[in-house]
Design a protein around this motif. Structure first.
Motif, PDB file in Angstrom:
ATOM      1  N   MET A  39      12.282   9.363   4.732  1.00 47.68           N
ATOM      2  CA  MET A  39      11.270  10.279   5.657  1.00 47.68           C
ATOM      3  C   MET A  39       9.782   9.936   5.185  1.00 47.68           C
ATOM      4  O   MET A  39       8.789  10.138   5.626  1.00 47.68           O
ATOM      5  CB  MET A  39      11.598  11.649   5.748  1.00 47.68           C
ATOM      6  N   GLN A  40       9.579  10.258   3.671  1.00 47.46           N
ATOM      7  CA  GLN A  40       8.386   9.981   3.262  1.00 47.46           C
ATOM      8  C   GLN A  40       7.787   8.791   3.402  1.00 47.46           C
ATOM      9  O   GLN A  40       6.681   8.568   3.546  1.00 47.46           O
ATOM     10  CB  GLN A  40       8.641  10.158   1.525  1.00 47.46           C
ATOM     11  N   VAL A  41       8.712   7.725   3.354  1.00 48.42           N
ATOM     12  CA  VAL A  41       8.156   6.279   3.671  1.00 48.42           C
ATOM     13  C   VAL A  41       7.289   6.271   5.087  1.00 48.42           C
ATOM     14  O   VAL A  41       6.326   5.503   5.436  1.00 48.42           O
ATOM     15  CB  VAL A  41       9.022   5.402   3.365  1.00 48.42           C
ATOM     16  N   LYS A  42       8.259   6.722   6.004  1.00 52.62           N
ATOM     17  CA  LYS A  42       8.115   6.297   7.417  1.00 52.62           C
ATOM     18  C   LYS A  42       6.852   7.438   7.753  1.00 52.62           C
ATOM     19  O   LYS A  42       6.122   6.905   8.690  1.00 52.62           O
ATOM     20  CB  LYS A  42       9.324   6.772   8.300  1.00 52.62           C
ATOM     21  N   ASP A  79       0.747  -1.138  -0.016  1.00 52.47           N
ATOM     22  CA  ASP A  79       0.075  -0.075  -0.036  1.00 52.47           C
ATOM     23  C   ASP A  79       0.802   1.340  -0.045  1.00 52.47           C
ATOM     24  O   ASP A  79       0.577   2.106  -0.813  1.00 52.47           O
ATOM     25  CB  ASP A  79      -0.757   0.144   1.120  1.00 52.47           C
ATOM     26  N   ILE A  80       1.895   1.427   0.772  1.00 48.64           N
ATOM     27  CA  ILE A  80       2.761   2.328   0.753  1.00 48.64           C
ATOM     28  C   ILE A  80       3.403   2.545  -0.339  1.00 48.64           C
ATOM     29  O   ILE A  80       3.757   3.689  -0.889  1.00 48.64           O
ATOM     30  CB  ILE A  80       3.674   2.258   2.079  1.00 48.64           C
ATOM     31  N   ALA A  81       4.098   1.403  -1.061  1.00 47.95           N
ATOM     32  CA  ALA A  81       4.723   1.762  -2.229  1.00 47.95           C
ATOM     33  C   ALA A  81       3.797   2.065  -3.340  1.00 47.95           C
ATOM     34  O   ALA A  81       4.292   2.944  -4.240  1.00 47.95           O
ATOM     35  CB  ALA A  81       5.099   0.199  -2.634  1.00 47.95           C
ATOM     36  N   GLN A  82       2.599   1.548  -3.498  1.00 49.61           N
ATOM     37  CA  GLN A  82       1.573   2.122  -4.309  1.00 49.61           C
ATOM     38  C   GLN A  82       1.217   3.997  -4.151  1.00 49.61           C
ATOM     39  O   GLN A  82       1.326   4.464  -5.199  1.00 49.61           O
ATOM     40  CB  GLN A  82       0.367   1.418  -4.505  1.00 49.61           C
ATOM     41  N   ARG A  83       1.143   3.952  -2.999  1.00 52.59           N
ATOM     42  CA  ARG A  83       0.852   5.487  -2.651  1.00 52.59           C
ATOM     43  C   ARG A  83       2.093   6.422  -3.107  1.00 52.59           C
ATOM     44  O   ARG A  83       1.884   7.664  -3.726  1.00 52.59           O
ATOM     45  CB  ARG A  83       0.596   5.684  -1.188  1.00 52.59           C
ATOM     46  N   LEU A  84       3.243   6.038  -3.064  1.00 51.12           N
ATOM     47  CA  LEU A  84       4.490   6.485  -3.322  1.00 51.12           C
ATOM     48  C   LEU A  84       5.088   6.424  -4.459  1.00 51.12           C
ATOM     49  O   LEU A  84       5.988   7.228  -5.104  1.00 51.12           O
ATOM     50  CB  LEU A  84       5.476   6.366  -2.112  1.00 51.12           C
ATOM     51  N   LYS A  85       4.443   5.566  -5.286  1.00 52.62           N
ATOM     52  CA  LYS A  85       4.950   5.173  -6.783  1.00 52.62           C
ATOM     53  C   LYS A  85       6.347   4.798  -6.553  1.00 52.62           C
ATOM     54  O   LYS A  85       7.087   5.334  -7.613  1.00 52.62           O
ATOM     55  CB  LYS A  85       4.441   6.161  -7.742  1.00 52.62           C
ATOM     56  N   VAL A  86       6.748   3.868  -5.503  1.00 51.23           N
ATOM     57  CA  VAL A  86       8.024   3.334  -5.539  1.00 51.23           C
ATOM     58  C   VAL A  86       8.102   1.803  -5.447  1.00 51.23           C
ATOM     59  O   VAL A  86       6.825   1.202  -5.388  1.00 51.23           O
ATOM     60  CB  VAL A  86       8.945   3.796  -4.272  1.00 51.23           C
ATOM     61  N   SER A  87       8.964   0.959  -5.478  1.00 52.50           N
ATOM     62  CA  SER A  87       9.017  -0.427  -5.454  1.00 52.50           C
ATOM     63  C   SER A  87       8.894  -0.838  -4.005  1.00 52.50           C
ATOM     64  O   SER A  87       9.112  -0.155  -3.011  1.00 52.50           O
ATOM     65  CB  SER A  87      10.411  -0.816  -6.052  1.00 52.50           C
ATOM     66  N   ILE A  88       8.331  -1.956  -3.600  1.00 52.73           N
ATOM     67  CA  ILE A  88       8.084  -2.456  -2.340  1.00 52.73           C
ATOM     68  C   ILE A  88       9.572  -2.585  -1.615  1.00 52.73           C
ATOM     69  O   ILE A  88       9.584  -2.409  -0.464  1.00 52.73           O
ATOM     70  CB  ILE A  88       7.465  -4.081  -2.667  1.00 52.73           C
TER      71      ILE A  88
END
Length: 336
Positions: free
Chosen positions: A38-41, A10-19
């Motif tokens: 910081m964005q991920v956390k 879910d976090i990866a999809q929201r930030l458009k980065v890999s798992i």
């Protein structure tokens, strides 16, 4: 409203980065820049993300759960022990799964099997009074589940165990009674299946011999530790033509039943002594005049320390079984 826990996906999809980027960011991997971390956390906090414990357990090969099997938590000794076990387990990020055998060896076997199926990382055990075979614990070796016994332990030296030695403190207890002028000393013995019952008796016999007092078999009675049998044991002693002037009881609970019965029959002069030195006796009008401290917290702490080391070294060469023996301490309470 959907309250399903957020995942790394879910976090990866929201930030458009890999798992894998999210995973590394959450673990502060140096390959991930500070801004991305910081964005991920921040998003993980916003979404109330929690790590998947099942995945962590699978990856590390551990469930971070230990089993504890006790005879009965109603006994203050074991409730004091479990407090120490849980404190140490929590500090080391382990969860404790508790089972009570209620002194039933078949129930004990079922609890062992249940804990095995729940994939506990290790088990602490104080065996039931009726446990006379240990195959159910031996079988755990096939699953690499270490076992550490405490307080009530097998006689075998081929196990990890922590217990309190009671023979010398039994000698000291009877010596003390003799120094107070008692020569007819009754002894309420525990079940023959318990090695600690024999250890207590050996100390009693040794003290009598040392003080040149003849052993009277009529002054030795046995109980299965139930209230009914405790009362029966003290009744048998007091009904004798020449009853004892002092009685050594198997533990504080046996002593409480014996004292209550003796008082009800007008035997106010008898000295009662026992084992465990439980705090509950301080609330009695007539507590045992002497009790042997068996250090439940210390036993439990030493046992769980050994278990956690075995768990951490599960895939390493095993060391010879450890036996830790604490000395009992005589606690005198002369308020009568």
């Amino acid at each position: 409203m959907d309250h399903k826990p957020a995942t790394i996906k879910d976090i990866a999809q929201r930030l458009k980065v890999s798992i894998s980027t999210v995973s590394r960011a959450l673990h502060n991997h140096p390959s991930i820049g500070l801004r991305t971390r910081m964005q991920v956390k921040n998003l993980a906090t916003e979404l109330n993300y929690e790590p998947n414990q099942a995945a962590i357990s699978f990856k590390k090969g551990k469930t971070f759960t230990i089993g504890v099997i006790l005879p009965n938590l109603r006994e203050e000794f074991f409730s004091m022990a479990i407090n120490s076990i849980e404190d140490t387990a929590t500090k080391n990020n382990y969860t404790v799964l508790i089972g009570q055998s209620h002194d039933d060896k078949e129930r004990e076997k079922k609890i062992v099997d249940t804990m095995r199926r729940h994939r506990v990382d290790g088990i602490l055990v104080s065996i039931s009074k009726n446990t006379d075979s240990f195959d159910h614990f031996e079988d755990l070796k096939k699953y690499k589940i270490p076992v550490v016994f405490f307080d009530r332990v097998p006689e075998s030296d081929d196990v990890y165990k922590v217990f309190c030695s009671l023979k010398q403190s039994s000698v000291d207890m009877v010596d003390w009674l003799i120094s107070k002028g008692h020569k007819r000393i009754g002894f309420i013995k525990g079940p023959c299946s318990m090695s600690s019952a024999d250890e207590r008796l050996q100390g009693y016999v040794q003290s009598l011999a040392k003080n040149r007092i003849s052993l009277d078999g009529n002054l030795i009675v046995e109980t299965d530790l139930t209230t009914e049998q405790n009362v029966c044991a003290i009744r048998n002693l007091l009904d004798r033509v020449d009853p004892p002037t002092a009685v050594v009881a198997f533990n504080d609970y046996v002593a409480i039943d014996a004292i209550r019965y003796a008082k009800s029959k007008g035997y106010d002069h008898i000295y009662f002594t026992s084992y465990a030195n439980l705090p509950i006796t301080s609330y009695l009008d007539h507590p045992p005049v002497v009790s042997v401290e068996q250090f439940p917290q210390q036993q439990a702490e030493r046992a769980i320390d050994i278990l956690l080391k075995l768990v951490e070294a599960k895939d390493s060469p095993t060391e010879p079984p450890t036996k830790i023996v604490l000395d009992g301490k005589l606690v005198i309470n002369l308020n009568k």
